[in-house]
Each structure stands twice: as structure tokens, then as C-alpha cells.
Scaffold this motif. Structure first.
Motif, PDB file in Angstrom:
ATOM      1  N   TYR A 159       0.839  -1.207   0.000  1.00 26.25           N
ATOM      2  CA  TYR A 159       0.000   0.000   0.000  1.00 26.25           C
ATOM      3  C   TYR A 159       0.873   1.256   0.000  1.00 26.25           C
ATOM      4  O   TYR A 159       0.626   2.201  -0.754  1.00 26.25           O
ATOM      5  N   TYR A 171      -1.410  -1.152  -5.175  1.00 26.60           N
ATOM      6  CA  TYR A 171      -2.690  -1.438  -4.530  1.00 26.60           C
ATOM      7  C   TYR A 171      -3.221  -2.838  -4.832  1.00 26.60           C
ATOM      8  O   TYR A 171      -3.810  -3.481  -3.962  1.00 26.60           O
ATOM      9  N   LYS A 180      -9.156   3.524  -2.517  1.00 24.30           N
ATOM     10  CA  LYS A 180      -8.056   4.097  -3.295  1.00 24.30           C
ATOM     11  C   LYS A 180      -8.150   3.693  -4.760  1.00 24.30           C
ATOM     12  O   LYS A 180      -7.835   4.485  -5.656  1.00 24.30           O
ATOM     13  N   ILE A 235      -8.246   0.419   0.989  1.00 25.83           N
ATOM     14  CA  ILE A 235      -7.479   0.189  -0.245  1.00 25.83           C
ATOM     15  C   ILE A 235      -8.417   0.163  -1.453  1.00 25.83           C
ATOM     16  O   ILE A 235      -8.112   0.733  -2.503  1.00 25.83           O
TER      17      ILE A 235
END
Length: 253
Positions: free
Chosen positions: A49, A54, A92, A89
Motif C-alpha cells: 500500500y 494497490y 483508493k 485500499i
């Protein structure tokens, strides 16, 4: 329709997940090894991360969660931390349905095990709120952010109450040592906290006023004693009177 941009604080806690359920058998070698592997995968997810990798992070977290769910179960705070991190995550990577699913799982576990007024529960509400804001669902974001604020206010009130109790305890200890000036100082600190949180007529606030008035009276600071005594509204309160000095007259023979 104009976009409304709101600045939120995002709380991302990527941990080593060392806290495990107490009922996991400590002498079960294969279980312990599996949990160690889950922690390693978790930490590899953190590293990926941080590097912006990712998809790798997602893969590591999914593997870690699979192990935790098997051994610890889904209703576990350790597992919930991984749900939360994986949700962030996915946020993201703009995979919002999956982000919402995992952040929602973390929230449900935290509410169940820690209760509503927990900092971790507030963190989950905040994270889901920021997700909705990113998705453009402003009203949902506002409601969740309000929940976050309310929880934090309740936590702050509880923390302040604990601090006020500690100040009162210090005041009592200082008074026992004969340090009345210090005792008054600590009682005043407790008074300000209790007055702000509970108001003038609450028992805790009234006791602060009473204690300060009594200590001022004991140190012969009568005017200050009266200033604090006038705030006392309970029937059980002390009443302070002026001292009337009666002069001695010569005895007649």
C-alpha cells in the motif's frame, strides 16, 4: 449540479495485527503458525500500500483475511481491522462497492464488540462517510460524519469526567497533607470541567463548589468562601456565615 467538496479526516490504521483472541489455543502449533502467516501477509499488504501497489496490497489482505476468518472468525476485532484496511485500499482503487462492503463489515463488528461510543466505531463511521463523500453522496456523508462527531463528543465528555475525578482525588490528598492552597487549585480544575459538561446544579459541580468554599473557610479566606458558597443550591449544602467579633468588656466589680 455543482459538486460539494468536503474535507474529512481519514483514519487509516494499518497494524501488525498482534492482538488475537484469548481463546485461541496457545499450544496449537499449526494454529499459531497460521496466525503468524496472516500477520506477515498483513504487513506485506501494508508495504505494498505504501508503495502504491494497490492490487498487490489487496491480494495480501484477502489472503490474510481468509486465514483470520477461519481461525478467529469474522466477529473479531483483529479481523475487523483487516476489513477496515482492505476497504480503504478498495477506496483508493475506486472500487467503491467493495470498499463499502468491507468498511461496513468492520463497522458492524466494532459496534457489536465495542459498542457505539468507541473510538474505533467512530473511525468506521468516518471512513464510510469519507467514502460516500468521494462517491458524491453528500447527504449520506453528512449523516455519518455527524455520528462520528457525536461519538467523539461523548468520548471526550467521558475522558473529561475521568480527569475531573483525578483532580478531585488529588485535591483530597493535598488537603490530607495540609496543603490547602494546592487542594483548592485542583478542586477548581475539577469544577471547570464539571461545570462545562454538566452545568451548575449537577451533584459533581455542587460538590466542587462546596469543597472549595470549605477550604477557603478553613484558611480564613472568608470572602472567597462566600463567593463559592453562593453557587451552592442543594439543600445539603453548607451555609457560611460572617464571623461577628464580640469585644470583651471590662468586668465590673
Amino acid at each position: 449540479m455543482n459538486k460539494i467538496f468536503i474535507i474529512f479526516l481519514s483514519f487509516i490504521f494499518f497494524t501488525g495485527c498482534s492482538s488475537l483472541l484469548r481463546n485461541v489455543p496457545q499450544n496449537n502449533t499449526s494454529t499459531n503458525q497460521a496466525l503468524q502467516q496472516a500477520n506477515i501477509l498483513n504487513n506485506q499488504g501494508v508495504d505494498a500500500y505504501k508503495k502504491g501497489e494497490y492490487q498487490k496490497a489487496i491480494a495480501y489482505y484477502n489472503q490474510s483475511i481468509a486465514i483470520k476468518e477461519k481461525i478467529l472468525g469474522s466477529d473479531n476485532l483483529n479481523t475487523a481491522t483487516s476489513y477496515n484496511n482492505l476497504g480503504l485500499i478498495y477506496k483508493k482503487t475506486k472500487d467503491y462497492p467493495k470498499a463499502l462492503a468491507f468498511l461496513g463489515k468492520a463497522l458492524e463488528v466494532r459496534k457489536k464488540l465495542l459498542g457505539r461510543n468507541s473510538s474505533k466505531t467512530a473511525e468506521s463511521y468516518n471512513n464510510i462517510g469519507t467514502l460516500y463523500a468521494t462517491m458524491g453522496e453528500t447527504q449520506k456523508a453528512i449523516k455519518l460524519t455527524e455520528k462520528t462527531i457525536n461519538i467523539k463528543q461523548e468520548i471526550r465528555k467521558k475522558e473529561n469526567l475521568d480527569i475531573a475525578i483525578s483532580y478531585t482525588n488529588l485535591a483530597v490528598l493535598e488537603a490530607l497533607q495540609g496543603h490547602n492552597t494546592k487542594a483548592i487549585e485542583y478542586h477548581k480544575k475539577a469544577l471547570e470541567i464539571n461545570k462545562e459538561n454538566f452545568g451548575e446544579e449537577h451533584d459533581l459541580t455542587q460538590n466542587n463548589y462546596k469543597n472549595i468554599a470549605q477550604l477557603y473557610f478553613a484558611t480564613q479566606q472568608y470572602q472567597k468562601a462566600k463567593e463559592y458558597a453562593k453557587h451552592i443550591k442543594k439543600e445539603s449544602s453548607i451555609a457560611l456565615e460572617d464571623i461577628n467579633v464580640i469585644e470583651d468588656y471590662p468586668v465590673q466589680h
